[in-house]
Design a protein around this motif. Sequence first.
Motif, PDB file in Angstrom:
ATOM      1  N   UNK B  91       0.826  -1.203   0.000  1.00  0.00           N
ATOM      2  CA  UNK B  91       0.000   0.000   0.000  1.00  0.00           C
ATOM      3  C   UNK B  91       0.870   1.268   0.000  1.00  0.00           C
ATOM      4  N   UNK B  92       1.922   1.255   0.799  1.00  0.00           N
ATOM      5  CA  UNK B  92       2.815   2.409   0.852  1.00  0.00           C
ATOM      6  C   UNK B  92       3.532   2.576  -0.492  1.00  0.00           C
ATOM      7  N   UNK B  93       3.994   1.450  -1.063  1.00  0.00           N
ATOM      8  CA  UNK B  93       4.673   1.513  -2.358  1.00  0.00           C
ATOM      9  C   UNK B  93       3.734   2.042  -3.452  1.00  0.00           C
ATOM     10  N   UNK B  94       2.468   1.651  -3.359  1.00  0.00           N
ATOM     11  CA  UNK B  94       1.489   2.101  -4.350  1.00  0.00           C
ATOM     12  C   UNK B  94       1.331   3.624  -4.319  1.00  0.00           C
ATOM     13  N   UNK B  95       1.312   4.180  -3.107  1.00  0.00           N
ATOM     14  CA  UNK B  95       1.172   5.633  -3.002  1.00  0.00           C
ATOM     15  C   UNK B  95       2.374   6.321  -3.640  1.00  0.00           C
TER      16      UNK B  95
END
Lengths: 219, 475
Positions: B91-95
């Motif tokens: 999720x963090x990488x997606x942001x």
Amino acid sequence: MEPFVTLESVAAPLPEAGIDTDVIFPARFLLLLDRAGLGRHLFHERRHARPPGSPPFVLDRPPHDRARILVTGPDFGIGSSREQAVWALADFGIRCIIAPSFGEIFHANCFRNGLLPVTLPPADHARILAEAEAARPLVVDLPAQTIRLAGGERIGFAIEPHRRQALLEGLDEIALLLREDADAIGAFEARQRAQRPWLFLTREQLSHFDDLTETPANG
Amino acid sequence: MQTELAMGQGAGTLYDKIWDSHVVRSYADGTDLLYIDRHLVQEVSSPQAFAGLQARGLPLRRPDAHLAVADHAVPTLHRDRPLREGLAARQVARLQQNARHFGIPYIPMHDRRHGIVHVIGPELGFTLPGATLVCGDSHTCTHGAFGALAFGIGASECESVFATQTLRQRRQKRMRIRLTGSLPRGVTVKDVVLALIARIGIAGGAGHTIEYAGPAVEALSMEGRMTLCNMAIEAGSRVALIAPDERTLDWLRGRPLAPQGDRWAAAVADWRRLRSDPDAAFDREVDMDISDLAPQVSWGTTPEDCAPVTGHVPDPAAVSDPVRRRRMEQSLAYMGLVPGTPLRDIRIDRVFIGSCTNARLEDLRRAAQVVRGRRAAPHVRAIVVPGSAAVRLAAEAEGIDHVFREAGFEWRDSGCSMCVAMNDDRLAEGERCASTSNRNFEGRQGKGGRTHLMSPEMAAAAALAGRLTDVRDWA
């Protein structure tokens, strides 16, 4: 968005007050990146962490397991803005929620996803709740703005005209804005830029972020 | 009357003035298309919004109006290491990927500017008086402390802001809450807002924008004002506002994203108008004298379930409304509490000092003051999670981290942490926590976890006592 015109279904009674979006969709499932399939986490603790000996959760019990309408207590959907609460309800098959009142962000999120939240005064709400508990089917008629009971009685409800229209036609508000209001937005932006320039960050201000470095991706 | 105000005739409230200056167009049904100046983007409410934008093949209209940071899912330990494989890392990488793709600034978790969106917005000067500001997070009302018209939105609305920089909205009713008197010893603005919500209820502000006013509001620091506005959503109101004053300007002046030079002067001139006219009409007025308040703690599973710490767990049998009575019975069963129990007899397992409500420097300073030279009870695990890296660094420069560590508290990196329990910071089933966060909902701090809301001072004292306690006994 799937249009909402009429809906006939039994309604599941869930007459608790103040059901918040953490209860509807617990935070640990917010890590999921896709909006599809979230229905399996709907009311997760209510459904899967039952006290020993208690009956299944209302949505897991025939005939209410097939309900497409949910009748809840006041202040349904308060708290966190997570739209996952609405996506989970929709994925589970719920299209209409009837309550004396709603959390505001949840209420707005419903319309973006083809769900109809109906706010009813206490007496009408009590009438609908009794029908839900007796598992008698309801017909929600959006063009007529009524809920028809099995005995033929009709209960009216109010809804914002533009939201009613959007539901009836399955309108996509973003596409509509871009089609009809793009010029107005551009004109406003130009005017605001001249009148209140400080609301627009300058290149120099944004250079504050020039030294930002990315975390190595490992996800 | 609404039309009159909308047209700028007659007296206006602070809310109407900001609203009026952001109306792109008005529709026949009385709704307005509102222009959004600023958007804080976090990892939980944005992936689907970015995906929607991509599916439409649309550009992001104004990249300079958005600022992205991951705060909900990030760990508060071992921040120098890459994130462990898993959902949070994805999720963090997606942001980060989305921010790069659409060209908006992204503050990574190792950066000195990292923090909870509602802490870093003001810190950076991204939050400005008279601006409209949104975030896919209900506590966006926090920014109203600066006289920004700020509110939480859903992911679909985030997509609308990405694509159009606007939202179609209906103007809310106006509610003014006037606070008078002065804070007694040991009582904080957190106690004020908890007592206020206990009084007006979780729907007390529904349908309304709250404007906080009065001498006790003017006397508050900016940190205190943020705490006050932050909890407006717990009273059902998406928007809270406080008129900007000299303290607001002093706080913002020189912040990296605040206007500089001539632009600052022009902005200040415009911000002077940002107050409700003396004869402005409010749909509802609430007055509250804060002089006799005691420290508050919550006993149930909604923020209105609060009482003075000197009180007792209430008895559902005394409630006549059957829906409310059933709700209270259910709350007490979840909380594992027996009616009539003195609140000060409730033993706790965990303490959480953090969140967008109470993790700013002033909060940590005051909690440290209680803790200094003392030890947490041996059975209590206490964590302190600064709201931002800037708060953490400032606290460390004052030695606050040492005070906490020496008292047996853990000192962590910034993030939402155990307020929302999306990282590893969470309660185990049945654990009871004294928490400075904003919500005591079922499962909020972890499945089966039990939350008691209170001020940072009260949470600090609870850690020392190993149970809920009156901080005034620890002075």
